[in-house]
Motif scaffolding. Structure first.
Motif, PDB file in Angstrom:
ATOM      1  N   GLY A  54       0.785  -1.217   0.000  1.00 17.92           N
ATOM      2  CA  GLY A  54       0.000   0.000   0.000  1.00 17.92           C
ATOM      3  C   GLY A  54       0.822   1.274   0.000  1.00 17.92           C
ATOM      4  N   THR A  55       2.119   1.155   0.249  1.00 23.14           N
ATOM      5  CA  THR A  55       2.980   2.339   0.327  1.00 23.14           C
ATOM      6  C   THR A  55       3.870   2.434  -0.905  1.00 23.14           C
ATOM      7  N   SER A  56       3.817   3.563  -1.571  1.00 26.51           N
ATOM      8  CA  SER A  56       4.598   3.768  -2.783  1.00 26.51           C
ATOM      9  C   SER A  56       6.089   3.803  -2.475  1.00 26.51           C
ATOM     10  N   PRO A  57       6.905   3.222  -3.363  1.00 26.87           N
ATOM     11  CA  PRO A  57       8.356   3.370  -3.205  1.00 26.87           C
ATOM     12  C   PRO A  57       8.801   4.830  -3.175  1.00 26.87           C
ATOM     13  N   ASP A  58       8.010   5.730  -3.763  1.00 31.53           N
ATOM     14  CA  ASP A  58       8.354   7.155  -3.698  1.00 31.53           C
ATOM     15  C   ASP A  58       8.379   7.658  -2.259  1.00 31.53           C
ATOM     16  N   PHE A  59       7.522   7.088  -1.406  1.00 34.00           N
ATOM     17  CA  PHE A  59       7.487   7.501  -0.002  1.00 34.00           C
ATOM     18  C   PHE A  59       8.792   7.102   0.685  1.00 34.00           C
ATOM     19  N   ALA A  60       9.252   5.882   0.417  1.00 35.40           N
ATOM     20  CA  ALA A  60      10.521   5.427   0.980  1.00 35.40           C
ATOM     21  C   ALA A  60      11.667   6.305   0.490  1.00 35.40           C
ATOM     22  N   HIS A  61      11.627   6.670  -0.784  1.00 46.96           N
ATOM     23  CA  HIS A  61      12.687   7.520  -1.343  1.00 46.96           C
ATOM     24  C   HIS A  61      12.692   8.896  -0.683  1.00 46.96           C
ATOM     25  N   ALA A  62      11.505   9.421  -0.416  1.00 41.71           N
ATOM     26  CA  ALA A  62      11.418  10.734   0.222  1.00 41.71           C
ATOM     27  C   ALA A  62      12.064  10.724   1.603  1.00 41.71           C
ATOM     28  N   ILE A  63      11.928   9.613   2.316  1.00 40.30           N
ATOM     29  CA  ILE A  63      12.604   9.489   3.612  1.00 40.30           C
ATOM     30  C   ILE A  63      14.117   9.383   3.405  1.00 40.30           C
ATOM     31  N   ASP A  64      14.523   8.584   2.423  1.00 38.89           N
ATOM     32  CA  ASP A  64      15.953   8.373   2.181  1.00 38.89           C
ATOM     33  C   ASP A  64      16.692   9.683   1.884  1.00 38.89           C
ATOM     34  N   VAL A  65      16.041  10.574   1.156  1.00 37.76           N
ATOM     35  CA  VAL A  65      16.717  11.819   0.764  1.00 37.76           C
ATOM     36  C   VAL A  65      16.463  12.958   1.748  1.00 37.76           C
ATOM     37  N   GLY A  66      15.743  12.671   2.835  1.00 37.40           N
ATOM     38  CA  GLY A  66      15.566  13.663   3.882  1.00 37.40           C
ATOM     39  C   GLY A  66      14.375  14.584   3.740  1.00 37.40           C
ATOM     40  N   LEU A  67      13.473  14.288   2.793  1.00 31.79           N
ATOM     41  CA  LEU A  67      12.283  15.124   2.651  1.00 31.79           C
ATOM     42  C   LEU A  67      11.250  14.837   3.736  1.00 31.79           C
ATOM     43  N   LEU A  68      11.233  13.602   4.230  1.00 31.05           N
ATOM     44  CA  LEU A  68      10.330  13.192   5.302  1.00 31.05           C
ATOM     45  C   LEU A  68      11.146  12.587   6.431  1.00 31.05           C
ATOM     46  N   PHE A  69      10.606  12.638   7.625  1.00 30.35           N
ATOM     47  CA  PHE A  69      11.265  12.105   8.817  1.00 30.35           C
ATOM     48  C   PHE A  69      10.657  10.739   9.129  1.00 30.35           C
ATOM     49  N   GLY A  70      11.463   9.689   9.040  1.00 29.89           N
ATOM     50  CA  GLY A  70      10.930   8.357   9.308  1.00 29.89           C
ATOM     51  C   GLY A  70      12.008   7.298   9.213  1.00 29.89           C
ATOM     52  N   PRO A  71      11.630   6.043   9.433  1.00 26.36           N
ATOM     53  CA  PRO A  71      12.589   4.945   9.384  1.00 26.36           C
ATOM     54  C   PRO A  71      12.926   4.566   7.946  1.00 26.36           C
ATOM     55  N   ARG A  72      13.953   3.753   7.785  1.00 29.37           N
ATOM     56  CA  ARG A  72      14.222   3.143   6.491  1.00 29.37           C
ATOM     57  C   ARG A  72      13.031   2.255   6.135  1.00 29.37           C
ATOM     58  N   VAL A  73      12.515   2.383   4.922  1.00 29.84           N
ATOM     59  CA  VAL A  73      11.322   1.634   4.515  1.00 29.84           C
ATOM     60  C   VAL A  73      11.661   0.743   3.335  1.00 29.84           C
ATOM     61  N   PHE A  74      11.327  -0.545   3.460  1.00 29.83           N
ATOM     62  CA  PHE A  74      11.382  -1.475   2.345  1.00 29.83           C
ATOM     63  C   PHE A  74       9.949  -1.608   1.810  1.00 29.83           C
ATOM     64  N   PRO A  75       9.620  -0.923   0.709  1.00 28.84           N
ATOM     65  CA  PRO A  75       8.230  -0.859   0.251  1.00 28.84           C
ATOM     66  C   PRO A  75       7.846  -2.015  -0.673  1.00 28.84           C
TER      67      PRO A  75
END
Length: 214
Positions: A54-75
Motif C-alpha cells: 500500500g505504500t509507494s516506493p516514492d514515499f521510501a525515497h522521500a525518507i531516504d533523501v531527507g524530505l520526510l522524517f521516518g525509518p528506512r522503509v522497504f516498500p
C-alpha cells in the motif's frame, strides 16, 4: 538512559493508518497520515520498516533523501489481489470493472486488481519498475475486508507462480497474506517463501514450513 539497537517492524502498512471507513480518500490525505505514522515509528525506536503493501516506493525515497522524517522503509508498492480478494477495497455496490489490464483500486492506489497470469505479471513488474523491494500478494481471505470469506483461497496456482517468477527474476521475493492451512500450502507449493499471518495453520502445515525454511 537505556540504549538499544533500532527495532525492525516486519509487517507494517504506513499508508493504511486512516480509520477503516476513510480508506478511499485522496492520496494527499493518505500521504499526510503516512508521514505522521513514519515519524511515530522512528520516534518510538523503529529504524527499519518492511511495508507489507500500500505504500509507494516514492514515499521510501522521500525518507531516504531527507524530505520526510521516518525509518528506512522497504516498500512493497501496491498490494496485488484478485477481484473480490482481500485487497479489493471497493464497496459491494461499486461499479463493475472489466478492463483489459490491472486496475488500481481506490483513490489512493493501495492495491491492484489482477486476474490471470498476464495481469499478474504486469502488476508485479509495474511495482518493481516503480522501486518495490519485494512483492505482496493476497493468498486468502481476511478479517479487514468486506467481500471475501476468511477461508477463501485466492490466487490460482499459475497466478502465484507468475508473481514468484517475476519477483525472482528481479532478484527479490513474494510475501503473501494467508491465514489458513489450505491457503498457506497452496502458496508454498507454488514458490512463495514468506507467509504473513498464518494464524490458523495446523501442525502439518507448520512442519512443512519448518522443513522448507518458510
Amino acid at each position: 538512559r537505556i540504549l538499544s539497537p533500532g527495532f525492525i517492524d516486519l509487517h507494517s502498512h504506513l499508508c493504511m493508518q486512516m480509520p477503516k471507513d476513510q480508506m478511499d480518500v485522496h492520496p494527499t490525505v493518505t500521504g499526510a497520515f503516512a508521514a505522521q505514522a513514519a515519524r511515530f515509528y522512528l520516534e518510538s525506536g523503529f529504524t527499519t520498516v518492511r511495508d507489507a503493501g500500500g505504500t509507494s516506493p516514492d514515499f521510501a525515497h522521500a525518507i531516504d533523501v531527507g524530505l520526510l522524517f521516518g525509518p528506512r522503509v522497504f516498500p512493497s508498492g501496491a498490494i496485488i489481489s484478485q477481484t473480490g480478494g482481500h485487497g479489493d477495497f471497493r464497496k459491494g455496490n461499486a461499479a463493475d470493472w472489466c478492463g483489459a489490464g490491472p486496475h488500481p483500486v481506490g483513490a489512493s492506489d493501495l492495491s491492484i486488481l489482477a486476474d490471470g497470469v498476464d495481469q499478474t505479471l504486469t502488476a508485479v513488474r509495474e511495482n518493481l519498475r516503480r522501486g518495490a523491494t519485494q512483492i505482496k500478494i493476497m493468498g486468502g481471505g481476511g478479517i479487514a475486508s468486506e467481500n471475501d470469506p476468511l477461508y477463501s483461497l485466492q490466487g490460482w496456482p499459475e497466478e502465484i507462480r507468475a508473481a514468484v517468477q517475476a519477483a525472482s527474476d528481479w532478484g527479490t521475493y513474494v510475501m503473501a497474506h494467508a491465514y489458513t492451512s489450505d491457503a498457506v500450502q497452496r502458496l508454498i507449493a507454488n514458490g512463495v517463501q514468506v507467509i504473513e499471518h498464518g494464524h490458523l495453520i495446523d501442525g502439518e502445515t507448520a512442519r512443512i514450513c519448518a522443513e522448507k525454511g518458510i
